[in-house]
Design an enzyme around this catalytic site. Structure first.
Site, PDB file in Angstrom:
ATOM      1  N   VAL A 451       0.835  -1.193   0.000  1.00 36.94           N
ATOM      2  CA  VAL A 451       0.000   0.000   0.000  1.00 36.94           C
ATOM      3  C   VAL A 451       0.873   1.246   0.000  1.00 36.94           C
ATOM      4  O   VAL A 451       1.731   1.411   0.873  1.00 36.94           O
ATOM      5  CB  VAL A 451      -0.927   0.018   1.235  1.00 36.94           C
ATOM      6  CG1 VAL A 451      -1.888   1.195   1.152  1.00 36.94           C
ATOM      7  CG2 VAL A 451      -1.695  -1.276   1.355  1.00 36.94           C
ATOM      8  N   ASP A 452       0.662   2.094  -0.990  1.00 34.10           N
ATOM      9  CA  ASP A 452       1.344   3.386  -1.001  1.00 34.10           C
ATOM     10  C   ASP A 452       0.796   4.235   0.141  1.00 34.10           C
ATOM     11  O   ASP A 452      -0.409   4.206   0.418  1.00 34.10           O
ATOM     12  CB  ASP A 452       1.108   4.086  -2.344  1.00 34.10           C
ATOM     13  CG  ASP A 452       1.794   5.429  -2.403  1.00 34.10           C
ATOM     14  OD1 ASP A 452       3.019   5.471  -2.243  1.00 34.10           O
ATOM     15  OD2 ASP A 452       1.093   6.439  -2.606  1.00 34.10           O
ATOM     16  N   LYS A 453       1.656   4.977   0.813  1.00 35.35           N
ATOM     17  CA  LYS A 453       1.216   5.725   1.998  1.00 35.35           C
ATOM     18  C   LYS A 453       0.384   6.948   1.636  1.00 35.35           C
ATOM     19  O   LYS A 453      -0.773   7.069   2.021  1.00 35.35           O
ATOM     20  CB  LYS A 453       2.434   6.144   2.825  1.00 35.35           C
ATOM     21  CG  LYS A 453       2.121   7.098   3.975  1.00 35.35           C
ATOM     22  CD  LYS A 453       3.381   7.452   4.733  1.00 35.35           C
ATOM     23  CE  LYS A 453       3.185   8.670   5.620  1.00 35.35           C
ATOM     24  NZ  LYS A 453       3.155   9.922   4.858  1.00 35.35           N
TER      25      LYS A 453
END
Length: 763
Positions: A451-453
């Site tokens: 998951v990209d932040k």
């Protein structure tokens, strides 16, 4: 790609011509096919005559086969491969009656009216006295022939036509078996009626006459017609999700003119830039931006979330969502095919017609199935004709017909596409857009989600939280110089620093010689001074010692802030901390995924301290920090090499390579178009809980497909041997062709009914 006229494979670069029709580009092997397609397109678009109200009335609608989506034609018809009735490629709100359903229903009811007397004649033989007792056996035979002929030849004509088409196209299918079976029973009975003396003793019963199977042929035809009616009705329900979405769009909009006057206009007349008024309780006509007023909008039709969202000037609104109690004026931004609703409908339609990898198994089996059944029927006839009880040949005919009728491959072919259609529609109703059946199937096996932040776990709207100045510098001066550089940058942190300076009324000077160093920082000249802004590693690489600011930066990072350090003329001058708030729904989403047994790994370009703070707060399974944009795909590749099945969730342009490389890419609907186009699944609202919903939907759909395939395989593997007579030597059990026909129709309907259960699955 295939030429839509002749079906020949055509490479686009070698095509003789191409034509775009209803948003799809077709390629042709020769000018003849191109001209024929163009003529047909014109004829259907004009509603040509001679179509008996079916093709011409469809107005150029493209039809396709649910089992073979590569088959596309203008107007209704039948599939040249499987013989099934075609259906609209994209469902429309006002589709009109299905011409195939109307035709089959009429044939069914007329068939019922003529078959009922046939059954009465058959049952009358069991009664000591009946109204037909005065008729001779010869007269009764001719009466049966008169009643059965229109049922079989007229009522069953579509089946014989499709059987012939299967021979011409060398694509044997269920109608091949039905046509041969009913044709054999009817033909045998007709010859037995017109020339009974032509049959040898092995064909004759106890009364010395060859048996008749008029009632069997008629009842089989009626039962198959009933199966077609039920199947067509059930198939129509699989597109209910699309029709429900289309029905949400209002028919008109209230235009606010330049002079302030208002009038209602058709939705098709709304243009980009128009000012529109939306009153309380109305559906928002198109996508746009609020100009005046405020309200709470129910966006559940696109997000799946029932809680209304507060909207004020500057906020975006989505067409077809429902306005609450407030009234507002909006500016139209996207209309027609460009609206979110139109994109959802297009995405769902394409996904419903795509093929899941598991379908290949059914395709391989089906390619061998019908020829194998024909061979089995021939073998059944031979064995019963040589070794069966008297009358041997009569038993041979009946059992061979039963084998042909019961072995319908329709259930096998429908098992996957029906589940995919309903599952994709169910996802759309919950704010989960699935672009292909392949993504839906793969997602079930995902065990790690990267998951990209920024913008995925967090709001993606960072705010300036801290400004710390070094000795000899003021906070305002640090912010002024940093904002001067960041105003030329496109990074989300840059926008937060500039916005923070504007909120504090800090004058921002112009920067010269600006240069961006991707993933590290920016440099330039401000008021004649050399200024650099970036992470600690970037400044140290430029020979700038951080001194005591390094500890201050680390402290802010431990609090979860993204930290950048400012250097002026080669000396560290200050630290700025930007906080990107975690989305309110993120903790719940992470907990849902972990309960599903999925590892959640965060991917971010932030320093390790900031990343660790966020990961600890959310309870993540892993974190990859200080990752440059071009390194995100490498992280995905490394996890895959370790045996993980990886889904990547992101929203930015720099996420696109990783989204494409992952086993399943998941894009936030609030992200960039590039990310959305690259991903296999899009979460309309950008809510990470949608990933958990998508995984549950994937598991439910694949379970449903396996159930359908299991019962279809079991049905045929058990039904065919029984009708062939394998149980007869031990139990004296035979299966009547009539019962076989009922079972065949039930199998197809049961597969569709099972698929429709997905509409009620809890996500």
């Amino acid at each position: 790609m295939k030429d839509p006229v002749c079906g020949m494979e055509v490479a686009p670069e070698k095509a003789a011509g191409s034509l775009e029709h209803h948003g799809t580009t077709y390629y042709f092997c020769g000018e003849g096919c191109l001209e024929k397609f163009r003529a047909e397109a014109t004829r259907y678009s004009q509603g040509s005559k001679g179509s008996k109200g079916s093709k011409g009335s469809q107005g150029g609608v493209e039809y396709t086969c649910p089992m073979h989506p590569e088959v596309v034609q203008l107007g209704p018809g039948t599939c040249p491969k499987c013989g099934m009735a075609l259906e609209p490629r994209v469902a429309t709100e006002a589709e009109g009656p299905n011409p195939e359903l109307v035709d089959m229903t009429r044939r069914f009811w007329i068939g019922i009216a003529l078959t009922a007397p046939l059954l009465a004649i058959m049952l009358s033989d069991l009664l000591p006295s009946h109204p037909l007792a005065g008729l001779s056996g010869h007269a009764l035979r001719w009466l049966e022939a008169a009643l059965a002929t229109p049922v079989v030849l007229w009522g069953g004509w579509p089946f014989f036509a499709r059987m012939w088409q299967s021979f011409v196209n060398r694509s044997l299918n269920m109608f091949t078996l039905i046509g041969i079976g009913t044709g054999a029973a009817y033909g045998f009975s007709l010859v037995a009626t017109t020339a009974p003396d032509a049959f040898p003793a092995s064909f004759r019963g106890m009364d010395g006459e060859p048996p008749l199977y008029f009632e069997a042929a008629a009842v089989i035809t009626v039962l198959v017609l009933l199966g077609q009616v039920l199947e067509l009705r059930a198939r129509g329900r699989t597109s209910a999700a699309i029709k429900a979405l289309l029905g949400l769009a209002p028919k008109s909009a209230r235009l606010v003119k330049d002079d302030g006057a208002e009038e209602d206009i058709p939705l098709a007349h709304v243009h980009v830039g128009n000012r529109l008024r939306v009153r309380p309780g109305e559906r928002i006509p198109v996508d746009g931006v609020l100009l005046e007023g405020a309200s709470a909008v129910d966006e559940s039709m696109v997000t799946g979330e029932p809680i209304p969202v507060a909207k004020g000037p500057g906020d975006t609104v989505t067409g077809a969502t429902v306005n609450g109690t407030g009234s507002f004026v909006m500016r139209a931004v996207r209309v027609g095919r460009d609206t979110v609703l139109a994109h959802i409908v297009q995405t769902v339609s394409e996904a419903q017609r795509s093929r899941a990898p598991i379908q290949r198994l059914a395709d391989v089996v089906s390619s061998y199935f019908v020829p194998a059944v024909v061979v089995t029927a021939v073998a059944t006839f031979v064995v019963w004709g040589l070794a069966g009880p008297e009358p041997r040949m009569a038993h041979a005919v009946v059992n061979a017909v039963a084998v042909l009728i019961i072995a319908c491959p329709c259930a096998l072919g429908l098992a996957t596409p029906m589940s995919v259609m309903v599952g994709v529609g169910r996802g759309a109703a919950s704010g989960v857009l699935i672009k292909s059946a392949e993504a839906l199937e793969r997602f079930e096996k995902v065990d790690t989600i990267v998951v990209d932040k920024t913008g995925t776990l967090t709001e993606g709207k960072p705010r300036l939280a801290s400004v710390i100045a070094a000795d000899g510098m003021g906070e305002e001066e640090v912010l002024r110089l940093a904002a001067a550089l960041e105003r030329a940058s496109e990074h989300p942190l840059a926008a937060a620093i500039v916005a923070g300076a504007q909120e504090r009324k800090v004058a921002i000077p112009a920067a010269q010689q600006f240069a961006s160093h991707t993933g590290q920082g920016v440099t330039g000249t401000v008021d004649g001074r050399s200024v650099a802004l970036g992470n600690g590693r970037f400044l140290e690489g430029r020979g700038v010692p951080l001194n005591g600011l390094g500890e201050r930066a680390a402290a802010l990072a431990r609090e979860g802030q993204s930290v950048v350090v400012l250097a002026v003329d080669g000396r560290a001058a200050g630290v700025l901390g930007v906080a990107d708030p975690i989305k309110a729904t993120t903790p719940e989403a992470v907990a849902m995924l972990r309960r599903e047994g999925v590892r959640v790994v965060m991917l971010t370009g932030d320093n390790r301290g900031t990343a660790a703070a966020v990961a600890t707060k959310l309870g993540l399974d892993g974190v990859e920090a200080e990752v440059l944009p071009d390194q995100k795909a490498s992280v995905v590749k490394r996890l895959q090499a370790a045996g993980r099945v990886v889904a990547m969730a992101g929203d930015g342009i720099n996420d696109a390579p990783a989204l494409a490389l992952a086993d399943v890419g998941v894009a936030m609907g609030t992200g960039t178009d590039v990310a959305i186009q690259t991903a296999g699944i899009t979460l309309v609202k950008g809510d990470l809980r949608g990933i958990a919903r998508a995984r549950r939907l994937s598991r439910a759909t694949m379970r449903n497909i396996r159930q359908n395939l299991f019962w279809a395989f079991l049905y045929n593997s058990v039904g065919v041997p029984i009708t062939a007579g394998v149980l007869y030597p031990w139990f004296g059990l035979l299966l009547s062709p009539v019962i076989a026909a009922a079972a065949m129709s039930f199998s197809s309907v049961s597969v569709i009914a099972n698929a429709l259960r997905l509409k009620r699955v809890q996500l």
